[in-house]
Enzyme design. Structure first.
Site, PDB file in Angstrom:
ATOM      1  N   HIS A  16     -66.144  67.994  -4.805  1.00 23.79           N
ATOM      2  CA  HIS A  16     -67.094  67.517  -5.812  1.00 23.79           C
ATOM      3  C   HIS A  16     -66.877  66.028  -6.013  1.00 23.79           C
ATOM      4  O   HIS A  16     -65.998  65.423  -5.404  1.00 23.79           O
ATOM      5  CB  HIS A  16     -66.958  68.301  -7.134  1.00 23.79           C
ATOM      6  CG  HIS A  16     -65.752  67.972  -7.939  1.00 23.79           C
ATOM      7  ND1 HIS A  16     -65.780  67.827  -9.305  1.00 23.79           N
ATOM      8  CD2 HIS A  16     -64.462  67.751  -7.587  1.00 23.79           C
ATOM      9  CE1 HIS A  16     -64.565  67.551  -9.754  1.00 23.79           C
ATOM     10  NE2 HIS A  16     -63.759  67.509  -8.727  1.00 23.79           N
ATOM     11  N   CYS A  35     -61.730  59.873  -8.394  1.00 20.23           N
ATOM     12  CA  CYS A  35     -62.575  61.081  -8.411  1.00 20.23           C
ATOM     13  C   CYS A  35     -64.052  60.745  -8.263  1.00 20.23           C
ATOM     14  O   CYS A  35     -64.881  61.638  -8.077  1.00 20.23           O
ATOM     15  CB  CYS A  35     -62.343  61.881  -9.694  1.00 20.23           C
ATOM     16  SG  CYS A  35     -60.675  62.558  -9.790  1.00 20.23           S
ATOM     17  N   HIS A  41     -64.441  64.363  -2.989  1.00 22.15           N
ATOM     18  CA  HIS A  41     -63.025  64.707  -2.882  1.00 22.15           C
ATOM     19  C   HIS A  41     -62.912  66.194  -3.170  1.00 22.15           C
ATOM     20  O   HIS A  41     -63.841  66.807  -3.700  1.00 22.15           O
ATOM     21  CB  HIS A  41     -62.163  63.879  -3.851  1.00 22.15           C
ATOM     22  CG  HIS A  41     -62.343  64.240  -5.282  1.00 22.15           C
ATOM     23  ND1 HIS A  41     -63.434  63.843  -6.030  1.00 22.15           N
ATOM     24  CD2 HIS A  41     -61.583  65.001  -6.114  1.00 22.15           C
ATOM     25  CE1 HIS A  41     -63.325  64.324  -7.262  1.00 22.15           C
ATOM     26  NE2 HIS A  41     -62.214  65.039  -7.343  1.00 22.15           N
ATOM     27  N   HIS A  43     -60.405  69.924  -4.057  1.00 24.43           N
ATOM     28  CA  HIS A  43     -59.265  70.548  -4.728  1.00 24.43           C
ATOM     29  C   HIS A  43     -59.046  71.941  -4.164  1.00 24.43           C
ATOM     30  O   HIS A  43     -59.988  72.599  -3.713  1.00 24.43           O
ATOM     31  CB  HIS A  43     -59.515  70.688  -6.235  1.00 24.43           C
ATOM     32  CG  HIS A  43     -59.736  69.400  -6.931  1.00 24.43           C
ATOM     33  ND1 HIS A  43     -58.721  68.541  -7.275  1.00 24.43           N
ATOM     34  CD2 HIS A  43     -60.883  68.814  -7.350  1.00 24.43           C
ATOM     35  CE1 HIS A  43     -59.226  67.485  -7.887  1.00 24.43           C
ATOM     36  NE2 HIS A  43     -60.544  67.621  -7.948  1.00 24.43           N
ATOM     37  N   ASP A  81     -66.183  78.803  -2.526  1.00 19.16           N
ATOM     38  CA  ASP A  81     -65.108  78.533  -1.572  1.00 19.16           C
ATOM     39  C   ASP A  81     -65.613  77.764  -0.354  1.00 19.16           C
ATOM     40  O   ASP A  81     -66.574  78.166   0.310  1.00 19.16           O
ATOM     41  CB  ASP A  81     -64.454  79.843  -1.132  1.00 19.16           C
ATOM     42  CG  ASP A  81     -63.143  79.606  -0.404  1.00 19.16           C
ATOM     43  OD1 ASP A  81     -62.429  78.629  -0.734  1.00 19.16           O
ATOM     44  OD2 ASP A  81     -62.824  80.396   0.510  1.00 19.16           O
ATOM     45  N   HIS A  82     -64.945  76.642  -0.101  1.00 20.79           N
ATOM     46  CA  HIS A  82     -65.268  75.737   0.996  1.00 20.79           C
ATOM     47  C   HIS A  82     -66.699  75.211   0.907  1.00 20.79           C
ATOM     48  O   HIS A  82     -67.391  75.060   1.909  1.00 20.79           O
ATOM     49  CB  HIS A  82     -64.978  76.378   2.357  1.00 20.79           C
ATOM     50  CG  HIS A  82     -63.513  76.483   2.609  1.00 20.79           C
ATOM     51  ND1 HIS A  82     -62.748  77.499   2.106  1.00 20.79           N
ATOM     52  CD2 HIS A  82     -62.670  75.663   3.272  1.00 20.79           C
ATOM     53  CE1 HIS A  82     -61.498  77.324   2.463  1.00 20.79           C
ATOM     54  NE2 HIS A  82     -61.416  76.198   3.168  1.00 20.79           N
ATOM     55  N   GLU A 128     -57.448  72.841 -11.708  1.00 19.96           N
ATOM     56  CA  GLU A 128     -57.929  71.873 -10.722  1.00 19.96           C
ATOM     57  C   GLU A 128     -56.763  71.262  -9.956  1.00 19.96           C
ATOM     58  O   GLU A 128     -56.830  71.059  -8.743  1.00 19.96           O
ATOM     59  CB  GLU A 128     -58.728  70.783 -11.428  1.00 19.96           C
ATOM     60  CG  GLU A 128     -59.361  69.787 -10.492  1.00 19.96           C
ATOM     61  CD  GLU A 128     -60.131  68.728 -11.237  1.00 19.96           C
ATOM     62  OE1 GLU A 128     -61.355  68.697 -11.095  1.00 19.96           O
ATOM     63  OE2 GLU A 128     -59.498  67.938 -11.968  1.00 19.96           O
TER      64      GLU A 128
END
Length: 140
Positions: A16, A35, A41, A43, A81-82, A128
């Protein structure tokens, strides 16, 4: 009967960017630091979902954790996810991708399906980083 809370932990990885389109890159960097990287970037998030209910008189379980895990996968993880939270996640469209907003959106995805399991959704916790996490308890 006592009311017992039980928590399921899941993990997902997602990208995000924290920035406002109406701000300059300098304003975004001053507020959001790295960020706000224009190339995003990511997490490795940890998600905790806590539900509560009366333990079964037959099994002593509050709920079937396998069923809860499948529900979380179907309604949340398969979407996150991903993925890029800002671009790919339908339930985050039109929302700023802060962890606070993500926790609320996950709650909204899970509240009705969890209720169908016969338990109450109590907490959505999204970690996060090892130093930052958000908890949402459905309060408005």
């Amino acid at each position: 009967m006592p009311i017992v809370h039980i928590t399921r932990r899941e993990r997902f990885s997602a990208a995000h960017k924290l920035s406002r389109a109406d701000w300059t890159p300098e304003q975004n960097y001053a507020t959001f630091g790295k960020c706000s990287n224009p190339n995003w970037h990511g997490h490795n998030y940890v998600l905790w979902v806590t539900v509560s209910g009366e333990p079964s008189t037959e099994t002593s379980f509050v709920t079937d954790l396998s069923a809860l895990s499948r529900l979380i996968k179907e309604h949340v993880l398969d979407h996150l996810d991903h993925k890029n939270i800002d671009l790919d996640v339908p339930f985050m469209k039109g929302r700023y991708s802060s962890t606070e907003n993500l926790a609320v959106a996950i709650w909204e995805q899970l509240e009705a399906p969890v209720k169908a399991l016969g338990v109450s959704l109590r907490t959505v916790k999204v970690e996060e980083t090892e130093n930052n996490y958000v908890e949402y308890h459905g309060e408005r």
